[in-house]
Design a protein around this motif. Structure first.
Motif, PDB file in Angstrom:
ATOM      1  N   GLN A 265       0.877  -1.160   0.000  1.00 42.05           N
ATOM      2  CA  GLN A 265       0.000   0.000   0.000  1.00 42.05           C
ATOM      3  C   GLN A 265       0.922   1.220   0.000  1.00 42.05           C
ATOM      4  O   GLN A 265       1.916   1.243   0.719  1.00 42.05           O
ATOM      5  CB  GLN A 265      -0.914   0.041   1.232  1.00 42.05           C
ATOM      6  N   TYR A 266       0.563   2.222  -0.796  1.00 41.76           N
ATOM      7  CA  TYR A 266       1.424   3.385  -0.942  1.00 41.76           C
ATOM      8  C   TYR A 266       0.586   4.649  -1.045  1.00 41.76           C
ATOM      9  O   TYR A 266      -0.602   4.604  -1.342  1.00 41.76           O
ATOM     10  CB  TYR A 266       2.321   3.250  -2.181  1.00 41.76           C
ATOM     11  N   ARG A 267       1.239   5.769  -0.764  1.00 42.58           N
ATOM     12  CA  ARG A 267       0.615   7.082  -0.895  1.00 42.58           C
ATOM     13  C   ARG A 267       1.251   7.805  -2.071  1.00 42.58           C
ATOM     14  O   ARG A 267       2.448   7.690  -2.306  1.00 42.58           O
ATOM     15  CB  ARG A 267       0.794   7.865   0.398  1.00 42.58           C
ATOM     16  N   LEU A 268       0.451   8.554  -2.789  1.00 39.03           N
ATOM     17  CA  LEU A 268       0.897   9.257  -3.982  1.00 39.03           C
ATOM     18  C   LEU A 268       1.520  10.595  -3.606  1.00 39.03           C
ATOM     19  O   LEU A 268       0.895  11.396  -2.904  1.00 39.03           O
ATOM     20  CB  LEU A 268      -0.306   9.479  -4.904  1.00 39.03           C
ATOM     21  N   PRO A 269       2.760  10.855  -4.049  1.00 37.01           N
ATOM     22  CA  PRO A 269       3.346  12.170  -3.794  1.00 37.01           C
ATOM     23  C   PRO A 269       2.524  13.258  -4.503  1.00 37.01           C
ATOM     24  O   PRO A 269       2.022  13.036  -5.608  1.00 37.01           O
ATOM     25  CB  PRO A 269       4.745  12.074  -4.407  1.00 37.01           C
ATOM     26  N   VAL A 270       2.398  14.404  -3.880  1.00 38.63           N
ATOM     27  CA  VAL A 270       1.683  15.530  -4.478  1.00 38.63           C
ATOM     28  C   VAL A 270       2.427  15.953  -5.739  1.00 38.63           C
ATOM     29  O   VAL A 270       3.648  16.072  -5.742  1.00 38.63           O
ATOM     30  CB  VAL A 270       1.580  16.700  -3.468  1.00 38.63           C
ATOM     31  N   GLY A 271       1.692  16.146  -6.828  1.00 46.26           N
ATOM     32  CA  GLY A 271       2.299  16.548  -8.091  1.00 46.26           C
ATOM     33  C   GLY A 271       2.774  15.377  -8.936  1.00 46.26           C
ATOM     34  O   GLY A 271       3.465  15.572  -9.932  1.00 46.26           O
ATOM     35  N   TRP A 272       2.405  14.171  -8.557  1.00 41.78           N
ATOM     36  CA  TRP A 272       2.782  12.978  -9.305  1.00 41.78           C
ATOM     37  C   TRP A 272       1.525  12.296  -9.831  1.00 41.78           C
ATOM     38  O   TRP A 272       0.454  12.410  -9.242  1.00 41.78           O
ATOM     39  CB  TRP A 272       3.568  12.007  -8.419  1.00 41.78           C
ATOM     40  N   LEU A 273       1.672  11.573 -10.933  1.00 41.06           N
ATOM     41  CA  LEU A 273       0.574  10.831 -11.539  1.00 41.06           C
ATOM     42  C   LEU A 273       0.727   9.350 -11.210  1.00 41.06           C
ATOM     43  O   LEU A 273       1.829   8.800 -11.285  1.00 41.06           O
ATOM     44  CB  LEU A 273       0.584  11.017 -13.060  1.00 41.06           C
TER      45      LEU A 273
ATOM     46  N   ILE B 106      11.713  12.678  -1.913  1.00 40.10           N
ATOM     47  CA  ILE B 106      10.395  12.102  -2.212  1.00 40.10           C
ATOM     48  C   ILE B 106      10.505  10.585  -2.265  1.00 40.10           C
ATOM     49  O   ILE B 106       9.660   9.871  -1.733  1.00 40.10           O
ATOM     50  CB  ILE B 106       9.836  12.651  -3.549  1.00 40.10           C
ATOM     51  N   GLN B 107      11.563  10.063  -2.888  1.00 35.94           N
ATOM     52  CA  GLN B 107      11.741   8.618  -2.990  1.00 35.94           C
ATOM     53  C   GLN B 107      11.872   7.992  -1.603  1.00 35.94           C
ATOM     54  O   GLN B 107      11.214   7.006  -1.291  1.00 35.94           O
ATOM     55  CB  GLN B 107      12.974   8.274  -3.833  1.00 35.94           C
ATOM     56  N   ARG B 108      12.702   8.569  -0.778  1.00 37.97           N
ATOM     57  CA  ARG B 108      12.903   8.030   0.570  1.00 37.97           C
ATOM     58  C   ARG B 108      11.602   8.111   1.381  1.00 37.97           C
ATOM     59  O   ARG B 108      11.237   7.164   2.055  1.00 37.97           O
ATOM     60  CB  ARG B 108      14.031   8.771   1.271  1.00 37.97           C
ATOM     61  N   SER B 109      10.902   9.230   1.296  1.00 39.58           N
ATOM     62  CA  SER B 109       9.636   9.370   2.007  1.00 39.58           C
ATOM     63  C   SER B 109       8.590   8.395   1.471  1.00 39.58           C
ATOM     64  O   SER B 109       7.784   7.865   2.228  1.00 39.58           O
ATOM     65  CB  SER B 109       9.109  10.805   1.888  1.00 39.58           C
ATOM     66  N   PHE B 110       8.612   8.156   0.155  1.00 37.17           N
ATOM     67  CA  PHE B 110       7.711   7.177  -0.441  1.00 37.17           C
ATOM     68  C   PHE B 110       7.923   5.816   0.206  1.00 37.17           C
ATOM     69  O   PHE B 110       6.976   5.137   0.593  1.00 37.17           O
ATOM     70  CB  PHE B 110       7.935   7.097  -1.953  1.00 37.17           C
ATOM     71  N   VAL B 111       9.193   5.410   0.338  1.00 38.97           N
ATOM     72  CA  VAL B 111       9.517   4.120   0.955  1.00 38.97           C
ATOM     73  C   VAL B 111       9.106   4.117   2.434  1.00 38.97           C
ATOM     74  O   VAL B 111       8.563   3.122   2.914  1.00 38.97           O
ATOM     75  CB  VAL B 111      11.014   3.775   0.774  1.00 38.97           C
ATOM     76  N   GLU B 112       9.326   5.217   3.134  1.00 41.22           N
ATOM     77  CA  GLU B 112       8.900   5.307   4.535  1.00 41.22           C
ATOM     78  C   GLU B 112       7.405   5.128   4.694  1.00 41.22           C
ATOM     79  O   GLU B 112       6.935   4.598   5.696  1.00 41.22           O
ATOM     80  CB  GLU B 112       9.308   6.660   5.130  1.00 41.22           C
ATOM     81  N   ASN B 113       6.628   5.579   3.703  1.00 41.77           N
ATOM     82  CA  ASN B 113       5.176   5.502   3.767  1.00 41.77           C
ATOM     83  C   ASN B 113       4.607   4.179   3.260  1.00 41.77           C
ATOM     84  O   ASN B 113       3.401   3.951   3.391  1.00 41.77           O
ATOM     85  CB  ASN B 113       4.547   6.658   2.971  1.00 41.77           C
TER      86      ASN B 113
END
Length: 189
Positions: A47-55, A179-186
């Motif tokens: 399960q992941y969260r979408l970064p703001v400004g990304w598709l 953003i990549q590191r935060s994506f993995v954290e989330n």
């Protein structure tokens, strides 16, 4: 002025809540950089969260090799997650020695795809108590950089790769990498 012991006892819950609030950690800055909604990967394992400004192009047919596929809205960067399929022997090796061997193998595979130069060799670290291994290389395409984080969920190994094109200005490179590191954290699994 004298204080009555009963008044002190009655105000104890207020004092306690103020102490707890004062000691609470500040919200992570990265939280505002992601949607509140969680999405599910193609394989149903993440399960992941979408970064703001990304598709979110995970459901797109051209992303079939990826478990998750995100593209920055200006098309200057992409973030792709794919499972690294390993056999039982390699799983044991990862359990005993860590992700560095997998990093060396995936890096060797990448070097066979039209030339590349390693910018940062594989380095192991921990993120949220989980082992990760990070490396970075420049592709044969001028100006493109790939930053990879390998993640071991103890049942599967994932490669989270961030493609940074020459369209990403040097001054914002660190923000995109964050953003990549935060994506993995989330990520949750």
């Amino acid at each position: 002025m004298r204080c009555c012991p009963g008044a002190l006892l009655r105000s104890w819950p207020i004092i306690f809540s103020l102490l707890i609030t004062g000691c609470a950690s500040a919200p992570r800055i990265s939280e505002s950089r992601f949607s509140q909604e969680y999405f599910t990967s193609r394989n149903g394992q993440l399960q992941y969260r979408l970064p703001v400004g990304w598709l979110n192009l995970t459901g797109d047919s051209s992303s079939s090799n990826n478990t998750i596929w995100l593209v920055r809205s200006d098309f200057a960067a992409t973030l792709a997650v794919r499972e690294v399929v390993i056999d039982v022997g390699t799983r044991t090796e990862v359990k005993n020695a860590g992700l560095r061997r997998i990093a060396e193998l995936t890096l060797a595979l990448a070097s066979g795809e039209g030339g590349m130069r390693v910018v940062m060799p594989p380095a192991s670290s921990s993120l949220r108590g989980t082992e990760i291994c990070t490396y970075e290389y420049i592709t044969g395409h001028p100006g493109d950089k790939i930053r990879v984080i390998l993640l071991d969920t103890h049942t599967r190994v994932y490669e989270i790769s961030m493609l940074l094109t020459k369209k990403v200005p040097d001054r914002s490179m660190d923000d995109v990498i964050a953003i990549q590191r935060s994506f993995v954290e989330n990520l949750t699994w």
